[in-house]
Design an enzyme around this catalytic site. Sequence first.
Site, short mmCIF file in Angstrom:
data_model
loop_
_atom_site.label_atom_id
_atom_site.label_comp_id
_atom_site.label_asym_id
_atom_site.label_seq_id
_atom_site.Cartn_x
_atom_site.Cartn_y
_atom_site.Cartn_z
N GLU A 278 -1.68 -7.79 -0.27
CA GLU A 278 -0.41 -8.40 -0.61
C GLU A 278 0.55 -8.01 0.51
OE1 GLU A 278 3.29 -8.39 -3.75
OE2 GLU A 278 2.44 -6.56 -2.96
N ASP B 129 -1.52 -3.54 -3.26
CA ASP B 129 -0.11 -3.78 -3.51
C ASP B 129 0.74 -3.35 -2.30
OD1 ASP B 129 1.85 -4.41 -5.73
OD2 ASP B 129 2.53 -2.39 -5.26
C1 GLC Z 1 4.11 -5.83 -5.70
C2 GLC Z 1 3.80 -6.27 -7.09
C3 GLC Z 1 5.07 -6.28 -7.88
C4 GLC Z 1 5.62 -4.87 -7.89
C5 GLC Z 1 5.84 -4.36 -6.48
C6 GLC Z 1 6.06 -2.86 -6.48
O1 GLC Z 1 4.90 -6.74 -5.05
O2 GLC Z 1 3.17 -7.52 -7.07
O3 GLC Z 1 4.86 -6.74 -9.19
O4 GLC Z 1 6.85 -4.86 -8.58
O5 GLC Z 1 4.69 -4.57 -5.69
O6 GLC Z 1 4.88 -2.20 -6.77
#
Ligand code: GLC
Length: 593
Positions: free
Chosen positions: A307, A220
Site C-alpha cells: 500500500e 500497510d
Molecule cells: C492504511 C490503512 C488505513 C489506516 C492507515 C494507518 O492506509 O489502509 O485504514 O488507517 O494505514 O494504519
Amino acid sequence: MTSVPAASPAEAANPHSSWWSDAVIYQVYPRSFADGNGDGMGDLIGVTERLNYLAELGVNAVWLSPFYTSPQADAGYDVADYRDVDPRFGTLDDFDEMLHEAHDLGLKIIVDLVPNHTSDEHEWFKSALIAAPGSIERDRYIFRDGKGENGEEPPNNWQSIFGGPAWTRVEDNGAPGQWYLHLFDTKQPDLNWENPEVRAEMEDVLRFWLDRGVDGFRVDVAHGMVKAEGLPDWSAKVAMVAGNENEEVAGDHFDGESGAEGNAEGNMAPSGENTPPYFDQEGVHDIYRAWHRVLKDYDGDRMMVAEAWVEPMSRIFRYVRDDEMQQAFNFGFLLAGWDASRIHANVVETLNEAAAVNAPATWVLSNHDTVRHSSRYGLSDPTSFPKGIAAGDEQPDEELGLARGRAASLIMFGLPGSAYVYQGDELGLPEHTTLPDELRQDPSFFRTNGAERGRDGCRVPMPWEADADGYGFSVDNPDGGPWLPQPESFARYAADQQVDVAGSTYELYRQSIALRSQLGLGTGSIEWTELNDPDRGILAYRNAKVHVVANLSGEPFRLPAGAGVLVVSEESALSSDGDAETLAPNATVWLTA
Ligand code: GLC
C-alpha cells in the site's frame, strides 16, 4: 509448520506464472463481513462460514484487514500484539481453522501487516513510556526532545495524516517530557526503523504467519517507516488515503490543482524534491529486500502487496522490483473515477511501467479507506474523491452510480494482471452517506473536527439476507444491531437477493470472473482497438478473444456488426437500432473478438 526450501529458480524467475499474477483478490474487512458469535461485530468464525460464498464467486484469494489484538483506535490498524487474534475476532485456533478451510476451497489467504506503527497499548510502547529518555525502550520508537525553552514545542512541524499535529508529549518523572511521533493517530506511535531490533522483530512476525501457512501480506503504509535524516520540517500535509477536500496542501507541492474534491494527485506523496520527509524514502526498499529473502525461505509462492500512495507511477513500481515485493496497489486506477481519458491514461501508464520492471499490473476500484466507487460515480463530478459523505453533502445518484460501478467492473476484469475487489463491490453496495455523526468511529473524523467525514460509510456491515435483522450480518444477535447501522437500501443489495438471480451484480461478477479465468485474460495482454476514443468517452481494447467496449459518454454507441455478446453490464443497455446494435451510456460489453 516448518519452512521448506525455496521455490525452484525456474518458478521464481517468472512472476507471470505465479498464482497472484492474475488473481482476483477479495478484501474482507473483518469487523463488517460476517458476525459468527452474535456480538454485532464481524469475526473469523463468520469469515469461515462465508468462505463458500467467496469460492462460488470465483475469487482466488482473500485479503483480511487486521484482526490482531488491538484497542481498535483505528479499526485494528493499531496493533497491540502482532502474534495474536483480538478476542473480538476470535482466537488463533479460529484463524487456523479459517485458513485450513480456505485452502481446502482453493482460496489463498493474505493477511495485513502494519509495520509503520504499533498501538500505544503494545508492550514495547508501554515500557517506552515508563523508561527514561535515551533508553533502549524509547529507541524502538521516535522520541525526541521538544523545541523551545522548556521543550514545549513539538520537535518539528509535521502534521498527522488524520489531522492535527504528528507529535504527542509524554510525562517524564511526573513533568512534561519528550514527544513521540505518530504519523496517524496519537494511539499509533511510529516505530524507529533505524533500530535493528525493530527490523528483526517484524521479520519474526512475518515468519510467525508464514509458518501458520498464510500466502501473503498486504503491507500497510509501505512507503512510510523510514524517515529522512534529522526529521526536517515539512509544511504540507499529505492526505494519504482520502481525497483533498479542505486540504491545506501547498499548491506547489502537487501537480494537480488543489481545492474541494477531485484532485486525485493530491492524495499521493509526490517524489523528487517534494517528497515528504516521512514517505517514499530510499531506505524503505532495503526493508523489502530483506522481507523478500524471508518469503523465499518458504514454499508455495508467498507474496507481498504494497500500500504505497506515491507518485508518479514509476515510483510505485520500484516497490515491485525483482528482489522486493510482488505487487503494489494501483491507486491511480481508483482515483481516475468515471472518466474515459483518465482511465485510459492510467491503464497505458500502468502497463508500461509494469512491463519495465517485469511485474504484473494490479487494479482496484474501492477499499476500506475510500468512498465506495458506485457512490463516487454517482456524484455530479464522477472523478471526485471526497473524504466520506455526510447527510448534508451532495448525495450520489444511486442508480447511475450502480450502473457505472457494474460497467467499471467489466473494464477492470478484462485487463491483464490482478484485480482487487472490496467486500460488497460484488453486490454493488453503495456508501452509507447519511450516517449520523454521533455514530462515526473513524479517528480522521474526530481529528479534523468533522471536516473530514471519515471512512465509516464504506465500512458498514454486509447485508446477507434482506428480511433478517441486521440483514443477516449477525448469526444471532437479539440484543443489538451491527456495530454500525446499515441503511435501508441494503435490503435491495442483500446477497440472498442476488445469488443465483439472473442480472444481479453478484451474478455479473461471477460470470465475468469465470470468463476472465477461462479465457486467460489475467495473463493476457491488451491492444486498443479501432473503436477506442477516450476523448469521446469510449474505451475499447482487445484481450485474448474478448473485445471490451465501455461507453462512458452520454450517447448510445453503435457496436460493430456481427460480434457476439459474451457479457454485458446491464442487459437493457443493448438495443437494436435497425440492423445495428447499440450500447447505452454507462455500460460495458464484452464482445467476441
Ligand atoms: C492504511 C490503512 C488505513 C489506516 C492507515 C494507518 O492506509 O489502509 O485504514 O488507517 O494505514 O494504519
